[in-house]
Design a protein around this motif. Structure first.
Motif, PDB file in Angstrom:
ATOM      1  N   ALA A  46     -21.192 -43.725-119.226  1.00  0.00           N
ATOM      2  CA  ALA A  46     -22.316 -44.624-119.493  1.00  0.00           C
ATOM      3  C   ALA A  46     -22.538 -45.605-118.344  1.00  0.00           C
ATOM      4  O   ALA A  46     -21.593 -46.057-117.695  1.00  0.00           O
ATOM      5  CB  ALA A  46     -22.069 -45.393-120.786  1.00  0.00           C
ATOM      6  N   LYS A  57     -24.948 -50.339-123.037  1.00  0.00           N
ATOM      7  CA  LYS A  57     -24.406 -49.072-122.562  1.00  0.00           C
ATOM      8  C   LYS A  57     -25.501 -48.011-122.633  1.00  0.00           C
ATOM      9  O   LYS A  57     -26.042 -47.744-123.701  1.00  0.00           O
ATOM     10  CB  LYS A  57     -23.200 -48.645-123.403  1.00  0.00           C
ATOM     11  CG  LYS A  57     -21.965 -49.500-123.182  1.00  0.00           C
ATOM     12  CD  LYS A  57     -20.763 -48.912-123.911  1.00  0.00           C
ATOM     13  CE  LYS A  57     -19.500 -49.709-123.618  1.00  0.00           C
ATOM     14  NZ  LYS A  57     -18.311 -49.112-124.288  1.00  0.00           N
ATOM     15  N   SER A  59     -26.480 -44.138-121.979  1.00  0.00           N
ATOM     16  CA  SER A  59     -25.876 -42.813-121.826  1.00  0.00           C
ATOM     17  C   SER A  59     -26.907 -41.807-121.333  1.00  0.00           C
ATOM     18  O   SER A  59     -28.122 -42.046-121.389  1.00  0.00           O
ATOM     19  CB  SER A  59     -25.298 -42.338-123.164  1.00  0.00           C
ATOM     20  OG  SER A  59     -26.355 -42.024-124.067  1.00  0.00           O
TER      21      SER A  59
END
Length: 248
Positions: A46, A57, A59
């Motif tokens: 991430a 975060k 991803s």
């Protein structure tokens, strides 16, 4: 003997002159291009930014879903249930990740401190850049940083419509896969590019054929899909040091 002595003295004089010239010219300019430092064990780890004091975060799944949503809205189609990773999404994601590590090291950057300029204006690159920087449609722009597209000559592409971007994206080459990432607070920048070995054989020849030649054959389309998937796999699986070049 006198002749030999003269030759020796002449050679010595030439050596002194050459040495003096080299000294006056100064040292050679350092090569500021280097392979990226080893990244995390998971190449798709991430990307973490500080968003108004809160760690966010991001991803590869987040950017893939956003890309699928944006493409569906543009095409007027349904969003696929499980969208596949687009090669351009993977490229931009890996480039941003490597560039952030190069500029911030172990620090978590403020989202508003990041400025990104991309030479590749493809949909996947644009949507990924928008999502990570918080500058795209549907994103909270209160703490967004800066993301722009560049023409091949380095000037800004202000028209981000699909038609305007496609003219450039359809004629891409290896140099198109570059971003310039800047730490706004310090003014320090890095250019992140891909190593030549990241691109499978015939990738660009087949890409140009499929995107621009009405006479393209089914066999060529099938071959292109194969090399495109190989390119995506490289971007998803290879470690930074085998994939990315950093230039300061």
């Amino acid at each position: 003997m006198h002749y030999q002595t003269t030759i020796v003295l002449l050679l010595a004089a030439l050596a002194l002159i050459a040495g003096a010239y080299a000294y006056s010219a100064g040292p050679a300019a350092p090569d500021n291009t280097m392979t990226a430092s080893p990244g995390p064990a998971n190449p798709l780890a991430a990307i973490i930014v500080s968003d108004n004091g809160v760690q966010a975060k991001i991803s590869i799944g987040d950017v893939t879903a956003y890309h699928a949503k944006m493409e569906a809205e543009e095409d007027g189609t349904m969003v696929p249930g499980q969208p596949e990773i687009d090669p351009c999404c993977a490229w931009m994601y890996r480039s941003l990740s490597a560039g952030i590590r190069a500029l911030w090291g172990d620090e978590i950057p403020q989202r508003s401190d990041i400025s990104v300029a991309s030479y590749l204006p493809s949909c996947g690159a644009l949507h990924t850049g928008w999502y990570v920087t918080g500058t795209g449609p549907g994103m909270d722009s209160a703490t967004a940083d800066r993301f722009i597209l560049l023409r091949p000559d380095g000037t800004e592409l202000t028209d981000t419509s699909h038609a305007a971007r496609s003219i450039i994206a359809k004629n891409r080459n290896a140099d198109s896969y570059r971003i310039v990432l800047t730490r706004i607070s310090t003014g320090e920048s890095v250019t992140v590019a891909l190593k030549e070995e990241a691109f499978p054989d015939r990738f660009f020849a087949l890409f140009t054929k499929v995107k621009n030649d009405p006479a393209v054959t089914k066999e060529e389309v099938a071959e292109f899909n194969t090399v495109k998937n190989a390119f995506r796999d490289n971007l998803v699986q290879k470690p930074d040091e085998d994939l990315v070049i950093i230039q300061r």
